[in-house]
Design an enzyme around this catalytic site. Sequence first.
Site, PDB file in Angstrom:
ATOM      1  CD  GLU A 180     -19.134 -10.457  24.030  1.00  0.00           C
ATOM      2  OE1 GLU A 180     -19.212  -9.378  23.446  1.00  0.00           O
ATOM      3  OE2 GLU A 180     -20.077 -10.980  24.650  1.00  0.00           O
ATOM      4  CB  CYS A 233      -0.938   0.012   1.201  1.00  0.00           C
ATOM      5  SG  CYS A 233      -0.151   0.429   2.775  1.00  0.00           S
ATOM      6  CB  CYS A 280     -11.060 -12.414  11.037  1.00  0.00           C
ATOM      7  SG  CYS A 280      -9.778 -11.228  10.589  1.00  0.00           S
ATOM      8  CD  GLN A 317     -20.378  -7.650  15.080  1.00  0.00           C
ATOM      9  OE1 GLN A 317     -19.833  -6.568  15.192  1.00  0.00           O
ATOM     10  NE2 GLN A 317     -20.669  -8.390  16.134  1.00  0.00           N
ATOM     11  CB  CYS A 332      -8.404 -12.422  15.494  1.00  0.00           C
ATOM     12  SG  CYS A 332      -9.502 -11.597  14.342  1.00  0.00           S
ATOM     13  CB  VAL A 379       9.294   2.737   8.355  1.00  0.00           C
ATOM     14  CG1 VAL A 379       9.118   3.740   7.253  1.00  0.00           C
ATOM     15  CG2 VAL A 379      10.765   2.537   8.643  1.00  0.00           C
TER      16      VAL A 379
END
Length: 1220
Positions: A1154, A39, A78, A657, A115, A223
């Site tokens: 959670e 990117c 994910c 969701q 995640c 960076v």
Amino acid sequence: RLTGSKLSCGEGGCGACTVMLSKYDHVDKKISHYAINACYTPVCSVHGMAITTVEGVGSTTKLHPVQERLAKSYGLQCGFCSPGMVMSMYTLLRNNPEPTALQIEHCLGGNLCRCTGYRPILEGFKTFAQNGCCGNPSACNASRQDEDNVLSRLFEPSDCTPYDPTQEVIFPPELQTSDELHTKTVRFVGESLDWIRPTSLEELLILKTELPAAKLVVGNAEVDQQLRNVAGIGSHIMSASPLSDINPMLIAAEVTLNVASHKDGKRTVSLDDKFFTGFRSTCLKPDDVLVSLTIPCSKKGEYFGGYKVKNQVHRRDRDVAMVSAGMKVLFQDNTDVIKNINLSFGGTGPTVVMATEVMGRIQGRKWDECFLNDVQQMLVESVQLSAEGGFLEYRRNLLQSFFFEFYLHVQNGLNQELPDTVTPVPSSYKSALTPLEMPPSSSTQLFQDVPNGQSVDDPVGRPIMNESSLQLATGEAIFLDDITPEEGELHLALVTSKRACAKLVSIDASEATSLAGVSCFVGASDVPGKNAWSSLNPDNLDDFIFAPDEVLCIGQVIGGIVADTPQLARKASKLVKVEYEELEHILTVDEAIDKESFMHPIRCLEEGDLNGEFKKSDFVVEGEVRVGGQYHYYMETQCCIAQPKERGEMVVTASSQTMSNTQVRVAAALGIPANKVTCKIRRVGGAFGGKDTRTLNFVMACAVAAKKAGRTVRLVIGRDLDMQAVGMRHPVVGRFKVGFNKDGKLRALESEIFYNAGYSYDLSMVLVEAGMHQLHNAYAMPAYKLTGKACQTNIQSNTSMRAAGTVQPMAIIETIMDTVAIKCDISPSKIREINLYKVGDTDHFYQDMPDVMNLKRCWDECLVKSGFHIRRQETDQFNRDNRWKKRGLAIVPIKRMTGLPGSFLNQGAALVHIYMDGSVLLTHGGIEMGQGLHTKTIQIASRVLRIPSERIHINETSTDKIPNATPTVGSSATELFGSAVKIACETLMDRLDPFMKENPKGSWEQWVSAAYFNRVSLSTTGFYKYPGEIGFNWEDHRASRLVYNFIYGAACCEVEIDCLTGDHQMRRVDIVMDVGKSLNPALDIGQIEGAFMMGYGLFVVEELRYSQRGELLTRGPGMYKIPCVSDIPRQFNVHLLKDATNPNGIYSAKAIGEPPCLLGVSALVAIRDAISSARSDIGLHGNFQLDCPATPERIRLACSDEFPKPDKKATCSDDYFVRP
């Protein structure tokens, strides 16, 4: 079309777009490989080089060992970040086939994952390390099965394909055999800029003369790991960044720059206090080129040091710092008398500076303690700090701390050279001379094996890979923005508010729509249905797709530009002119309290004789706790595609969701019935609550744009706008008054909790109630009065986030427990233990806890597994021996309820087809977003149907298959949708049962075939509703039922802090969790680790800061720090409680996504423990306030010191930003 590399941040800060750049050096005859961010790398810059994407590494038909081991170690959730992880590791192996464990960790320094908590990724990749296995041979060589049927390892490294570096793809011969691509000048001509690659210094100098304003691109110096691979030291100097970490050292070292230009030829320039003339500017001429630099060698009697702290604003792995320093001193021969000294600092103002006044005043001084005190006083008085950026007090402290470290470094060296003249550094001070210890990370995972006799085809209870692991690791998994665009597809760019609270006077889009390729502007007047909406309350529509007449926060959507390309749409959106009439705004909880800006109702719950218990208490203490907000940082930003169809239909693909809520809202926005709207998604690249209600606004805007344009429209929001416009976890202020006995037993609690809700209601009232539920955590309280208030302010409408509403109160209650411990002079662990809920207790919201004994079991096992008591003694001894490094140790329990508020939400549906070949297609209403829902439902179906899970395929979630589905939130999806799958499969098995009895030795295929030919349906739905009514009745508290069940757990955390900078490191974390009977230990342990790290991020790392006008300043990974790979505990152990059951859960499992988030508070408590030791060394005892997140700034200031303080009259106010 290569879709593996992902666009996530757009600024080279997350690593999701990592690819490998390979180039051949025709001089050295050497091939080099670099991991770079796609990117951030201009395609022109890689002319003549080779680029390898994840597709070039391997595929699902031929996995590369890196991809295989990432999948087999359960390192994917994910999966949005996984291709980038693969490419970073792959590049390392191409350069070094046998790296060390630390090199592997270092190579992932530029890759973020929200995640997993990083542990499984590292465990998989460390099988490539020099000592093999996971980097911990003793653990890997140990027996996988412990006593009592407990397993101690999730995967076997020996099952992985050996890595053979000779089988790698070769470097393209055409780039190696000919240097034609490197000897010819290359020029690319674009619409807005030209790119020129000269082939010699002489040609470059001529070009700079002709084009003096042209930028010389070598690389970006500010960076992380990937961008560092293409950066140069020269760019650090020439970019003139005031935050550079190396420029102060180069100045202090008296470096000489060798400069050339076509007009003036070659010359030398001193890199001194006159070189940087202003912000991002130097004394060099526009046509000057920095050719090289000369660093002088050290002399006898000369000492040098460089210092920085970067964990405050930026990731630990980035090369920019809040404050940095370079220092050099030269002594007169064989003395401790200063001959020359250089002190240079970055981060003090618009340029790197030298403390010339201080330097002049201390020449000729002796290096002693009096000298130290004088210099520290001079630094805070003479070095002027710019208010830009804030943190004035902390930055002043760092000036003193850095010089103190340099002083000790020099004193230590002088003592060795002149032992009779210079005293040695005190042993307790020597910890200041070494950085925080960073050994390779290690881990253990303990979980119960499946019962003896369980069929090998029954996957329930076994560690099973995510059903899409191989596709995610190879980049073949398709996320929303990977979907191939339709012909004629348009793109939407949003026009958002630049004011926090204002009336809209006018909107002029004429300049934007006049551009070729721009289709239209879309705004409030273009909504064919309802522009106003609400997440929960149809009687209070306080959200708008497009702001109609006023805006209530910066980032609120006003309209959008629809154009042929995303680049054009973004360009045109900036041309839309909006005129405002500004109104007074409210940003913080304190401002809302002062102006009584509260949402209603205000909740209050009281039980027991509060005043009587306070009177009986031996001590009554009051306090306040502040917890900042938190951004979800899902790796895939908000995105959607809206496709108009015939007869007014609309097909919406949304990274959301909740497909059903999306369907209903889009239908209302378009003024059509819901049956004409189909919403679908295969997978979501992370969500954590941020893609529940707040996604709806973007999807409706996209659908309205598609309706107006009459063509498919795609909306992909950049990270910068995502952070400014999407609501986050609520900032919270908690005020408390607690009464307790001398023995530490709690008697009474009065507390007010204020949630910063933002500009609209959204789910804030529900989350306030959830916070009140959680406030007691695991502790019994005889009498209490709790008040919850949602503050209406002019920031984003804050929303649900993992463990929504219940994480912030953990800081309040655990601060209370530490307050009690300090006041009673009893160990915090003892205070917590004596107040734990016991068998027979009901919690403070009148909920039965039939398995509360597991709370004490988790606590006791955590004490044992962590070796808490022995380590407590070791920690205390370390703190006695060290003044400037301190360790803290804490153990914290949790009790958290699971269940969705409102009975209507507690339902799930599924659809199961059996085809004639025996294969099974499974669909349900839940959303796969990394938590493993699809994998667990396949396991459930496999058990019921008694077929291998490989025979079951799961399809996308879509409203035309499963209507009216509950949102995938609150860790409820496996319970609701898994149970629906179970019911559907049981129905099918009942239909197959006669044919199985008729042919008991037949095969699955034969039974299915027999059923088909007997005209028995092989398709069915399953519907499940959780029994009973769920919800809190504020009129009759005791009649309420709030939970499916309770989750219990405990965590022991050990940290080490640097008292001079405020930096810290988690040394070890031990977690024991009651998950019932785990459906999939690998997924559950992964959820525990990821949730813990997210909670740690809230309490310690992630800070949201706003400007006074309401603009979010901490946008993007460069300014908003989430935990990275170097932040994880150096030892990370997770143990699933053995023989835990849950009669109400599917196959006795409990929700786990959670609750472990709450355990992140253990890091905060451990840091407070370490700070207490530092404060006691200077005579500061008793309670102190430590707000969250406990950033280096807050840790450093809380530690305090006896350094000279500046004159208060000379200090200016620090109001550069606000914390909401």
